[in-house]
Design a protein around this motif. Structure first.
Motif, short mmCIF file in Angstrom:
data_model
loop_
_atom_site.label_atom_id
_atom_site.label_comp_id
_atom_site.label_asym_id
_atom_site.label_seq_id
_atom_site.Cartn_x
_atom_site.Cartn_y
_atom_site.Cartn_z
N TRP A 226 -36.89 -122.55 -59.01
CA TRP A 226 -38.55 -122.37 -59.08
C TRP A 226 -39.32 -122.15 -57.97
O TRP A 226 -38.76 -123.04 -56.86
CB TRP A 226 -39.22 -123.38 -59.77
CG TRP A 226 -38.84 -123.69 -61.49
CD1 TRP A 226 -37.73 -124.44 -61.77
CD2 TRP A 226 -39.38 -123.01 -62.59
NE1 TRP A 226 -37.54 -124.38 -63.27
CE2 TRP A 226 -38.65 -123.64 -63.56
CE3 TRP A 226 -40.23 -122.12 -62.75
CZ2 TRP A 226 -38.85 -123.06 -64.82
CZ3 TRP A 226 -40.60 -121.61 -63.98
CH2 TRP A 226 -39.93 -122.17 -64.89
N TYR B 245 -48.45 -122.89 -63.01
CA TYR B 245 -47.94 -121.33 -62.80
C TYR B 245 -46.73 -121.57 -61.78
O TYR B 245 -46.98 -122.07 -60.70
CB TYR B 245 -49.00 -120.33 -62.35
CG TYR B 245 -50.13 -120.07 -63.28
CD1 TYR B 245 -50.00 -119.54 -64.27
CD2 TYR B 245 -51.31 -120.97 -62.98
CE1 TYR B 245 -51.09 -119.40 -65.28
CE2 TYR B 245 -52.33 -120.83 -63.76
CZ TYR B 245 -52.43 -120.10 -65.07
OH TYR B 245 -53.18 -119.90 -65.61
N SER C 212 -42.94 -118.86 -60.52
CA SER C 212 -41.96 -117.99 -60.71
C SER C 212 -40.73 -118.44 -60.64
O SER C 212 -40.50 -119.25 -59.75
CB SER C 212 -42.29 -117.11 -59.61
OG SER C 212 -42.03 -117.25 -58.24
N GLU D 297 -39.49 -113.43 -62.82
CA GLU D 297 -40.48 -113.59 -63.98
C GLU D 297 -41.53 -114.73 -63.26
O GLU D 297 -41.46 -115.70 -62.40
CB GLU D 297 -39.75 -114.48 -65.01
CG GLU D 297 -39.03 -113.48 -65.84
CD GLU D 297 -38.42 -114.00 -67.23
OE1 GLU D 297 -38.32 -113.40 -68.26
OE2 GLU D 297 -38.24 -115.39 -66.96
N VAL D 298 -42.80 -114.39 -63.80
CA VAL D 298 -43.78 -115.42 -63.63
C VAL D 298 -44.03 -116.28 -64.75
O VAL D 298 -44.20 -115.61 -65.91
CB VAL D 298 -45.18 -114.79 -63.10
CG1 VAL D 298 -46.17 -115.91 -63.08
CG2 VAL D 298 -44.95 -114.05 -61.83
N ARG E 230 -44.34 -115.82 -70.37
CA ARG E 230 -43.62 -115.52 -69.25
C ARG E 230 -43.58 -114.08 -69.14
O ARG E 230 -43.93 -113.31 -70.15
CB ARG E 230 -42.22 -115.98 -69.31
CG ARG E 230 -41.50 -115.44 -70.51
CD ARG E 230 -39.93 -115.68 -70.37
NE ARG E 230 -39.62 -116.89 -70.51
CZ ARG E 230 -38.51 -117.64 -70.34
NH1 ARG E 230 -37.43 -116.87 -69.81
NH2 ARG E 230 -37.99 -118.82 -70.45
N VAL F 105 -40.04 -111.22 -57.69
CA VAL F 105 -41.05 -112.14 -56.99
C VAL F 105 -40.45 -112.97 -55.80
O VAL F 105 -39.16 -113.55 -56.06
CB VAL F 105 -41.72 -113.32 -58.11
CG1 VAL F 105 -42.61 -113.89 -57.29
CG2 VAL F 105 -42.17 -112.52 -59.05
N PRO G 179 -47.43 -119.08 -56.30
CA PRO G 179 -48.56 -118.20 -56.83
C PRO G 179 -49.70 -118.68 -56.48
O PRO G 179 -49.79 -120.04 -55.93
CB PRO G 179 -48.23 -118.26 -58.58
CG PRO G 179 -46.82 -118.78 -58.61
CD PRO G 179 -46.59 -119.82 -57.40
N VAL H 203 -48.74 -113.11 -57.08
CA VAL H 203 -47.35 -113.50 -56.73
C VAL H 203 -47.26 -112.35 -55.58
O VAL H 203 -47.81 -111.17 -55.58
CB VAL H 203 -46.37 -113.57 -57.69
CG1 VAL H 203 -46.70 -114.58 -58.42
CG2 VAL H 203 -46.47 -112.19 -58.63
#
Length: 711
Positions: A605, A616, A618, A622-623, A636, A643, A649, A658
């Motif tokens: 992460w 939040y 990423s 994916e965020v 998501r 990212v 973020p 991001v």
């Protein structure tokens, strides 16, 4: 679609509605100023043209003995004080009919609004404010009363000086608390320790509140802080006030007011004498931006008193009979009531005291910004989905290429300047340069208080810079290699293989501890944050440890859940949020895990961002948005190009931003749905460092600073 200007975001005086009175005693009621739990406040005008704020007890409460007694007591208390420093009671009717209190119409901002708009007061102005308030408290106490609720929102700034309002919970000095023990009405951070504990509160309780008010005026920060009311009240009873942002010359004058022992606090007369403002300090209410605000509000208030007689009235007295609904039109050059009230409201600076209770003119819809320097967020139709909007300003070639992320402090955005990496401040509104400091900037920037910015130079010096002028107020040699974190009292540095705590005022090393080599692999990649009396350290080696900021002693440690090298942990609401191989939330005070979500990709992460009830982060391309309390997934979204995992973020307004991995640029997602609002590519390439504040996101790329809007 054109965006509204600040002047178009006006306030509105509410028209009278069903059940509202047309007349109360000698006052013809013009409109509604506001309402609260006890009653309504109306704008009234008597037969001589004098306007007043008229407070009326709600009909459903008028028959409740406790509420009617409190209303009567409020009127009697306000009338008993003979001082130009309080809102003057014009008349009161508490027996029969509709109980009401009419007070003079005060024009000007409350102290809390003034500090929000113009920043902390300079030392001479704090002296003038404190001396005037102490003098008024002396008058209140001489009348045999204790105010018991002095706070910034109960202080109105007028051209004649500060006025204390709201005697709703005032009591005779010999009286007990209004409610049972433990339930006394206390404003957190301003009520004295004895008041918090439900004990009898005398004049020293008002002195304590005055000290807390002056800390706020001088620093822009509360003397006692916490993310929960219980934490603030605990600090009042057992902790020490935060005075770091207060000018040094004022600390020995304000600190005695905040002594826990009521008997040791000074008398109001002693405070007035000790503060002794300079002659020009007494002109605070008539100069600068604050003076302009007050003058504009008072001018509008005078216009209210010159309205022509109401239709069907003579000399302000209601007419009866067939002609009651008609009247001669006003002269052509006479302002109409609607026009004056609308113009008056647009400035947003007019405050009235209704029975001692302050009421801002109410808005027709919730405000879109909390402070004057906030930007207006974009609304639907003001941007094209998928296409980045135009910047608010920039790009400006302002910083050296490798400058760390910008810092936003109130209405300033601060970066490492283009020349010699000097600390340089720009206006958040338009990007215009405000000042350049002598301090060299090679370390991250921190705001120790609204008045003090802290950073470090390449030679290991620790700098404290005045946020208003850029002047260097602190310069301490530390030999640091990394500035890890800063709080209101100290800076935390990595010096060779030690973590050191350096006091901001004296430069003294409070404590030094060996870097925890077993857990931090020699201290490389260490990151930290200071909050809640703890210094929380983390690295890419999946470890976190919390040290007591007073002693350096270890409070707790845990394996796993780091944020990754160079990305500090995030604290919010008494919890620490960590990225790395797990996205997790742990309790700040003891490190107990609240929830944890393992990473599904090798890089783990990113560092998390916390906003409101959401977290939040990423992972890969994916965020994801997760609930702050339980870690449950809300949404998501896949981001084309992936990212960048080495950052975190930035959540601001209704957007989360991001940095893109494979292409130079950033993506902004709607926090409510996760949909991609837009992508912005950077022609110059290079890494992006972002900071969000005040409905803006600041992008720093290859030394160029750009301010972007949010939705």
């Amino acid at each position: 679609m054109a965006r509204p200007t600040p002047q178009q975001e006006g306030f509105a005086l509410k028209p009278l509605g069903y059940g509202d009175p047309l007349r109360l005693g000698p006052y013809r009621i013009i409109g509604t100023l506001g309402e609260g739990g006890m009653g309504k406040v109306y704008l009234g005008r008597d037969g001589s043209g004098e306007v007043a704020a008229v407070k009326v007890l709600r009909p459903e409460l008028a028959h409740e003995t406790h509420m009617s007694q409190r209303f009567v007591r409020e009127a009697q208390a306000a009338q008993a004080v003979r001082s130009k420093g309080v809102a003057r009671v014009l008349t009161a009717q508490t027996d029969g009919g509709a109980p009401f209190i009419a007070t003079e119409f005060l024009a000007g901002p409350t102290l809390d609004r003034a500090v929000e708009r113009h920043g902390p007061f300079p030392e001479p102005e704090v002296r003038a404010l404190g001396a005037a308030l102490a003098r008024t408290l002396g008058d209140i106490h001489a009348a045999g009363l204790v105010h018991r609720d002095l706070k910034p929102s109960n202080i109105v700034l007028t051209s004649g000086g500060p006025r204390i309002i709201d005697f709703g919970i005032a009591r005779p000095e010999h009286g007990l608390t209004l409610t049972t023990t433990g339930q006394a009405p206390v404003t957190p951070g301003y009520g004295a320790p004895e008041q918090v504990l439900g004990q009898r509160t005398g004049p020293p309780g008002d002195v304590f509140a005055l000290g807390a008010v002056l800390v706020f005026a001088a620093s822009g920060e509360r003397a006692y802080q916490g993310d929960q009311i219980a934490v603030v009240q605990y600090e009042v009873v057992h902790g020490e006030p935060r005075l770091e942002g207060v000018p040094e010359a004022l600390v020995p004058l304000i600190a005695p007011c905040l002594t826990r022992d009521a008997a040791q606090r000074p008398q109001p007369a002693q405070i007035t004498s000790a503060l002794a403002p300079p002659r020009d300090g007494r002109q605070l209410w008539k100069k600068g931006g604050l003076g302009d605000d007050i003058a504009e509000a008072e001018s509008a208030a005078k216009q209210l008193a010159t309205f022509p007689p109401a239709p069907g009235s003579q000399n302000g007295t209601a007419a009866t009979g067939p002609a009651a609904g008609s009247a001669a039109p006003p002269p052509a050059d006479s302002p109409t009531r609607r026009r004056v009230l609308t113009g008056l409201a647009a400035g947003g600076t007019l405050l009235v005291a209704g029975g001692g209770t302050a009421w801002w003119l109410t808005r027709e819809e919730p405000p879109r910004r909390a402070h004057p320097w906030f930007a207006l967020p974009l609304q639907d139709g003001e941007y094209e989905e998928g296409r980045a909007p135009e910047p608010l300003w920039g790009p400006r070639d302002v910083a050296f290429a490798q400058s760390p992320a910008p810092l936003v402090s109130r209405d300033l955005v601060v970066v490492g300047g283009k020349r010699d990496a000097r600390v340089t401040a720009f206006s958040v509104r338009d990007g215009k340069r405000k000042w350049v400091s002598e301090a060299a900037f090679y370390q991250p920037l921190f705001a120790a208080s609204p008045r003090l910015i802290v950073t470090g130079g390449s030679d290991g010096q620790l700098f404290g810079v005045d946020a208003r002028t850029g002047a260097v107020e602190r310069r301490h040699p530390t030999g640091m290699s990394v500035l890890l974190a800063v709080d209101a009292r100290a800076a935390y540095c990595l010096v060779e293989d030690e973590v050191r705590c350096v006091e901001l005022v004296s430069g003294k090393v409070r404590w030094r501890k060996p870097a925890p080599l077993d857990e931090f692999s020699g201290g490389r990649g260490i990151s930290a944050t200071a909050a809640g009396g703890l210094l929380v350290l983390a690295t890419a080696k999946d470890a976190a440890i919390a040290l007591d900021v007073r002693t350096g002693g270890k409070v707790w440690s845990r394996p796993g859940g780091s944020t990754g090298a160079g990305v500090p942990p995030v604290t919010a609401g008494g919890e620490v949020y960590l990225g790395g191989q797990s996205l997790s939330a742990v309790r700040l005070r003891d490190g107990e895990e609240q929830w944890s979500v393992p990473a599904e990709v090798n890089e783990g992460w990113s560092g998390p961002a916390v906003q409101g009830d959401a977290v939040y982060a990423s992972a890969g391309s994916e965020v994801r948005c997760r609930g702050r309390r339980d870690g449950r997934e809300v949404w998501r979204r896949e981001v084309d190009g992936g990212v960048f995992a080495g950052g975190r973020p930035v959540a601001e307004g209704n957007t989360v931003w991001v940095t893109l991995k494979e292409t130079a640029g950033v993506a902004a997602l709607d926090t409510r749905t996760g949909r991609a609002a837009w992508v912005r590519r950077h022609k110059d390439g290079g890494s992006v460092r972002m900071t969000g504040a005040g409905n803006r996101v600041f992008l720093l790329t290859e030394g160029k600073l750009t301010a972007m809007p949010v939705i």
